[in-house]
Design an enzyme around this catalytic site. Structure first.
Site, PDB file in Angstrom:
ATOM      1  N   GLN A 420       0.896  -1.048   0.042  1.00  0.00           N
ATOM      2  CA  GLN A 420       0.019  -0.007  -0.143  1.00  0.00           C
ATOM      3  C   GLN A 420       0.761   1.364   0.016  1.00  0.00           C
ATOM      4  O   GLN A 420       2.163   1.323   0.338  1.00  0.00           O
ATOM      5  CB  GLN A 420      -1.028  -0.048   1.276  1.00  0.00           C
ATOM      6  CG  GLN A 420      -2.166  -1.255   1.125  1.00  0.00           C
ATOM      7  CD  GLN A 420      -1.667  -2.350   1.567  1.00  0.00           C
ATOM      8  OE1 GLN A 420      -0.649  -2.574   1.709  1.00  0.00           O
ATOM      9  NE2 GLN A 420      -2.739  -3.356   1.615  1.00  0.00           N
ATOM     10  N   GLN A 461      -2.583 -10.100  -3.807  1.00  0.00           N
ATOM     11  CA  GLN A 461      -3.785 -10.146  -3.313  1.00  0.00           C
ATOM     12  C   GLN A 461      -5.052  -9.316  -4.141  1.00  0.00           C
ATOM     13  O   GLN A 461      -5.753  -9.735  -4.390  1.00  0.00           O
ATOM     14  CB  GLN A 461      -3.929  -9.831  -1.710  1.00  0.00           C
ATOM     15  CG  GLN A 461      -3.200 -10.937  -1.061  1.00  0.00           C
ATOM     16  CD  GLN A 461      -2.748 -10.360   0.437  1.00  0.00           C
ATOM     17  OE1 GLN A 461      -3.499  -9.050   0.798  1.00  0.00           O
ATOM     18  NE2 GLN A 461      -2.253 -10.920   1.241  1.00  0.00           N
ATOM     19  N   TRP A 693      -4.312   4.125   7.684  1.00  0.00           N
ATOM     20  CA  TRP A 693      -3.834   2.824   8.296  1.00  0.00           C
ATOM     21  C   TRP A 693      -3.777   3.041   9.826  1.00  0.00           C
ATOM     22  O   TRP A 693      -2.873   4.164  10.104  1.00  0.00           O
ATOM     23  CB  TRP A 693      -2.599   2.415   7.624  1.00  0.00           C
ATOM     24  CG  TRP A 693      -1.920   1.265   8.261  1.00  0.00           C
ATOM     25  CD1 TRP A 693      -2.524  -0.114   8.017  1.00  0.00           C
ATOM     26  CD2 TRP A 693      -0.772   1.208   8.571  1.00  0.00           C
ATOM     27  NE1 TRP A 693      -1.578  -1.092   8.381  1.00  0.00           N
ATOM     28  CE2 TRP A 693      -0.522  -0.275   8.968  1.00  0.00           C
ATOM     29  CE3 TRP A 693       0.322   2.082   9.135  1.00  0.00           C
ATOM     30  CZ2 TRP A 693       0.913  -0.592   9.544  1.00  0.00           C
ATOM     31  CZ3 TRP A 693       1.497   1.615   9.670  1.00  0.00           C
ATOM     32  CH2 TRP A 693       1.772   0.532   9.729  1.00  0.00           C
ATOM     33  N   ALA A 695      -1.945   1.138  12.649  1.00  0.00           N
ATOM     34  CA  ALA A 695      -0.806   0.489  12.421  1.00  0.00           C
ATOM     35  C   ALA A 695      -1.173  -0.778  13.266  1.00  0.00           C
ATOM     36  O   ALA A 695      -1.767  -1.045  14.422  1.00  0.00           O
ATOM     37  CB  ALA A 695       0.399   1.044  13.120  1.00  0.00           C
ATOM     38  N   ASP A 696      -0.829  -1.955  12.529  1.00  0.00           N
ATOM     39  CA  ASP A 696      -1.261  -3.358  13.110  1.00  0.00           C
ATOM     40  C   ASP A 696       0.551  -3.871  13.516  1.00  0.00           C
ATOM     41  O   ASP A 696       0.401  -5.036  13.966  1.00  0.00           O
ATOM     42  CB  ASP A 696      -1.719  -4.191  11.943  1.00  0.00           C
ATOM     43  CG  ASP A 696      -0.876  -4.152  10.835  1.00  0.00           C
ATOM     44  OD1 ASP A 696      -0.004  -5.208  10.702  1.00  0.00           O
ATOM     45  OD2 ASP A 696      -1.025  -3.510   9.896  1.00  0.00           O
ATOM     46  N   GLU A 727      -7.520   0.382   6.723  1.00  0.00           N
ATOM     47  CA  GLU A 727      -7.364  -0.793   7.516  1.00  0.00           C
ATOM     48  C   GLU A 727      -7.238  -0.532   9.017  1.00  0.00           C
ATOM     49  O   GLU A 727      -6.461   0.442   9.546  1.00  0.00           O
ATOM     50  CB  GLU A 727      -5.954  -1.370   7.064  1.00  0.00           C
ATOM     51  CG  GLU A 727      -6.019  -1.655   5.620  1.00  0.00           C
ATOM     52  CD  GLU A 727      -4.785  -2.484   5.040  1.00  0.00           C
ATOM     53  OE1 GLU A 727      -5.018  -3.638   5.096  1.00  0.00           O
ATOM     54  OE2 GLU A 727      -3.518  -1.775   5.061  1.00  0.00           O
ATOM     55  N   GLU A 749      -8.615  -4.339   5.804  1.00  0.00           N
ATOM     56  CA  GLU A 749      -8.355  -5.399   6.743  1.00  0.00           C
ATOM     57  C   GLU A 749      -8.977  -4.949   8.199  1.00  0.00           C
ATOM     58  O   GLU A 749      -8.619  -3.634   8.555  1.00  0.00           O
ATOM     59  CB  GLU A 749      -6.834  -5.746   7.151  1.00  0.00           C
ATOM     60  CG  GLU A 749      -6.207  -6.560   5.882  1.00  0.00           C
ATOM     61  CD  GLU A 749      -4.615  -6.775   6.144  1.00  0.00           C
ATOM     62  OE1 GLU A 749      -4.128  -6.530   7.196  1.00  0.00           O
ATOM     63  OE2 GLU A 749      -4.111  -7.375   5.414  1.00  0.00           O
TER      64      GLU A 749
END
Length: 851
Positions: A420, A461, A693, A695-696, A727, A749
């Site tokens: 991304q 994906q 985003w 953050a993960d 996300e 996500e």
């Protein structure tokens, strides 16, 4: 006892030096040299008995002075010792990297002499570059004095003792002069007599009312006598301004600060002492330029130290070395502050650009084919592992870009293994492009306005392609969307999962920097197109308009305060953010229609104290492009706001546009928090490529640390978004409240870090949908939507559905899917109560149309 004095003093502004007087603007300024037996500063100290001397037999050798800010200069006067130059150049620069030769001198003979060399232009750095010593000079280059003659701009001088408010840490006036309050004032020993403030201590401050005669860029020159290192921190109208660094002067000297952008009229300036140990006599506001930020008359303009500009005469080895050095530093620098842009003027270059984090490569032609790379512009999978391998994982290849280039890969193909926030715009690839490793992991990506040979997605994906020309596209996986693109796969969703929309209903391409036929820098603003197919440039010059670089305030580390930026905007300037990370403790406010705000090199804005980083008024035609908004430690209501709450005007004839807008909440070395990422209140806005985003991974990442409810909130009507990546937000990732909205491609996500079901309930509904259309909305349409789950908690939750929408004839969803990525839990339905569960038993669910 600490004492605050609010004194009802009249505004004081005494006009100083006569405008347009020719003076030596280099005397006493900072200097350096390529080599030095005697210090470089001796050439600029005003003392005819000291001299700079280079190392012996060192050709070439140079000596350089820093004028502190771009300054209009007219001549350089060099008083040579006998060991002089036969040939030399006078050169100027505004970034101390890219130098322009202003004049060349030849024919010098051995012996003492004085050269007066006419020059012109506005430069911060001026140097003598000696290329050949005179016959008989067996030593080096030796200069008694080097004067840089320039135009003395009007200045406003304010005496230190004439403050309008003050804070002093001790009671009583230790000097006993001039005033009877607690600020310490004495008779000065400086030339000109009068008084000065003394006995300074850390934390004390003095405030002044300054009447500025005309808008422009100003430098603050302070008269200081210091017996230890210290500094003055200046604020302007309660906003950060600039800093004056103070060395141990051991006598009276004039010390320069950075620059501040001031509009004409009254301003409050505050000088806060960083440490004590100096006397303060007066300060001047010296006008550096009528144009706020830069006069931008130099070629190239001052884009700061992190922009590298090349033409076809630059040695290939020089370019390749810098590209390689930058890649080595940035290959794994996922959350670092370094930012870079490599700009190539029209020409041909045999280089290989392997892009790491926060690296931007772009051509400076009006058309991509005017700048040719006979090599590669590539992204590899060479640093992050998967499935036990040390490499092969492209899922974190974020934040880098390539634009406006023709690329001829020597082997006929190259890799662009992007994730991304990796724009690939206005690119012409004469060869094949591979978007991922054949068996690795990859999660991208974005093409627009590009012409490419065969594209092999392999294990990607998802991918979004708009207004491009492809020879062919292979390997459709979960969600590949093509809008206004030739050579794309047909609309075959659900198997394979390709979505093809024949025409792009309304779009404007991103503005870009280019150099015209006269070598001048401009920003091209493409026109709005409707029902379009293919690129803007296939038939020649694109439709649109050019803005001269002089119409931009160029934001750099030395001038990037909210006060400066907002003053420039108030003057009608556009903004160009150079590569860097910019903290703002006040909102950057765009209020003028058609303003362009353009970032290069992944320029990053971080709001402090919980402010909105950037807001746009409800006006026509604003363009925001190429910026990363990074949440600060205090939660902001939103990071980018387009239109105020309740905005209602129609902008159908001239919509505002947002390009390559990236938002990050957390992941860096400091905690990031924001209630939402992007809020669009205005109508008719076009959004083109977002990655928003929470953050993960990274530092300071957890359910209760990097908190953020929503990624994107749309309240305006008739808003169109292309390439929407959002996300991990803790409630609805997207909330759409306006009518007439359209989304072409959505990648999402759901948050990985939901601790349990109880922590993630929306009333009686389990979890929050990834994409929420409000119940009151009557018209909304989407194409190509994908939402994925990976619940990592030991007690994983369930989400009832990924898309939550009102069931109305005007609300239409085409080609939507959910994917279970692993771990536990499930997505029980795709949209509302339609669609089967995506879970460990059946990982991928698809709905072709709803209702």
């Amino acid at each position: 006892m600490k004492l605050l004095l609010q004194l009802a003093c009249a505004a004081l502004a005494v006009m100083g030096a006569e405008a347009n007087a020719q003076v030596d603007v280099a005397q006493g300024k900072s200097a350096t040299a390529s080599t030095a037996i005697q210090p470089a500063s001796y050439a600029f100290d005003g003392n005819g008995g000291t001299r700079w001397e280079s190392a012996h037999a060192a050709d070439p050798s140079w000596v350089r002075v820093d004028l502190g800010a771009p300054t209009a200069i007219t001549a350089v006067v060099i008083d040579w010792e006998a060991a002089n130059a036969a040939e030399y150049q006078i050169q100027g620069s505004n970034d101390d990297s890219n130098y322009t030769t202003l004049a060349s001198f030849a024919g010098g003979v051995f012996g003492a002499r004085t050269d007066t060399v006419p020059v012109s232009g506005s430069y911060r750095y001026v140097r003598m570059n000696g290329t050949k010593r005179s016959s008989g000079n067996n030593w080096g280059y030796s200069i008694w004095s080097m004067k840089v003659m320039g135009v003395s701009q009007p200045s406003s001088r304010i005496q230190a003792e004439d403050y309008t408010a003050a804070y002093d840490t001790t009671s009583g006036n230790a000097g006993g002069q001039y005033r009877t309050n607690d600020v310490d004032i004495e008779v000065t020993g400086d030339a000109g007599g009068g008084y000065n403030v003394g006995w300074t201590a850390a934390g004390e401050w003095l405030e002044y009312q300054a009447n500025v005669p005309a808008s422009g860029l100003y430098r603050i020159d302070s008269r200081i006598n210091a017996w230890g290192a210290s500094g003055l921190t200046w604020t302007v109208d309660q906003q950060p301004g600039t800093t004056t660094a103070i060395a141990a002067t051991q006598g009276w000297t004039t010390v320069q600060s950075g620059t501040v952008c001031l509009t004409g009229g009254s301003h409050v300036l505050r000088a806060t002492m960083q440490a004590g140990g100096f006397n303060f006599n007066w300060f001047d506001l010296v006008k550096v330029s009528d144009n706020c930020g830069d006069d931008n008359s130099n070629n190239p303009p001052n884009f700061g130290p992190n922009v590298y500009i090349y033409d076809s005469t630059t040695p290939v080895a020089t370019i390749q070395s810098k590209l390689d050095q930058t890649f080595t530093a940035q290959q794994t620098n996922q959350f670092g502050p370094q930012r870079y842009a490599f700009l190539f003027k029209p020409g041909t270059y045999a280089v290989d650009a392997n892009l790491g984090f926060y690296t931007h490569v772009a051509g400076l032609g009006l058309l991509p084919d005017q700048t040719t790379i006979n090599g590669r512009t590539r992204i590899e999978v060479d640093w992050l592992g998967q499935n036990g391998s040390a490499t092969g994982n492209a899922t974190q290849n974020f934040w880098r870009s390539a634009e406006n280039l023709q690329v001829n890969p020597p082997s006929g193909s190259m890799n662009w293994a992007a994730a991304q926030a990796v724009p690939f715009r206005r690119m012409h690839v004469n060869g094949n492009l591979f978007l991922s490793p054949q068996y690795g992991w990859a999660s991208g990506g974005y093409f627009a306005d590009s012409k490419i040979g065969n594209v092999y997605a392999q294990s990607q994906q998802q991918w979004f392609t708009r207004n491009s020309e492809l020879t062919a596209f292979y390997d459709v996986l979960w969600n590949m969307v093509f809008v206004g693109t030739t050579g794309a796969p047909a609309n075959t969703f659900p198997d394979p999962a390709a979505t093809n929309v024949a025409q792009t209903p309304v779009v404007r391409e991103k503005p870009f920097l280019y150099v015209d036929g006269a070598g001048k820098y401009n920003v091209f603003v493409p026109a709005v197109r409707t029902n379009s197919v293919g690129t803007t440039w296939a038939g020649g010059n694109p439709a649109g308009s050019s803005l001269p670089i002089s119409s931009f305030y160029i934001v750099r580390a030395d001038n990037a305060t909210p006060a400066n930026i907002n003053a420039a905007l108030a003057q009608g300037k556009n903004l160009l953010f150079t590569p860097g990370v910019y903290h703002v403790n006040d909102t950057i406010r765009v209020t003028r229609a058609d303003t362009v705000v353009l970032g290069i090199g992944l320029a990053t804005i971080i709001p402090d104290n919980g402010v909105v980083a950037l807001s746009v008024a409800d006006v026509d035609g604003v363009k925001i492009a190429g910026l990363l908004f990074d949440a600060g430690t205090v939660s902001s209501p939103t990071l980018l706001q387009v239109g105020p709450t309740g905005a209602s005007a129609s902008h159908a004839a001239n919509p505002s546009s947002l390009f390559d807008v990236f938002v990050r909440v957390g992941g860096t070395g400091t905690v990031g928090k924001a209630a939402s990422g992007v809020t669009i209140n205005s109508s008719n806005v076009i959004g083109d490529h977002f990655w928003v985003w929470r953050a993960d991974h990274g530092d300071n990442v957890a359910w209760d640390i990097n908190t953020s409810d929503n990624g994107v909130i749309v309240n305006g009507n008739d808003v169109t978004l292309y390439g929407l990546f959002v996300e991990h937000f803790q409630k609805y990732n997207v909330v759409w409240n306006g009518n007439g909205g359209r989304t072409y491609f959505f990648q999402n996500e759901i948050p990985y870090d939901v601790p349990n079901q109880a922590a993630w309930m929306n009333g009686t509904t389990k979890g929050y949908a990834a994409y929420k259309v409000a119940d009151a909305v009557n018209t909304h349409e989407t194409w190509g939507m994908g939402s994925y789950s990976l619940f990592l908690s030991p007690t994983p939750p369930t989400i009832d559905h990924a898309y939550e929408v009102p069931v109305k004839a005007g609300v239409k969803f085409h080609n939507i899917s959910t994917v279970f990525l692993g771990a536990g839990g499930e997505i029980s339905h795709v949209i509302n109560n339609t669609g089967a569960a995506a879970n460990a038993s059946s990982y991928w669910q698809k709905v072709t149309s709803f209702p």
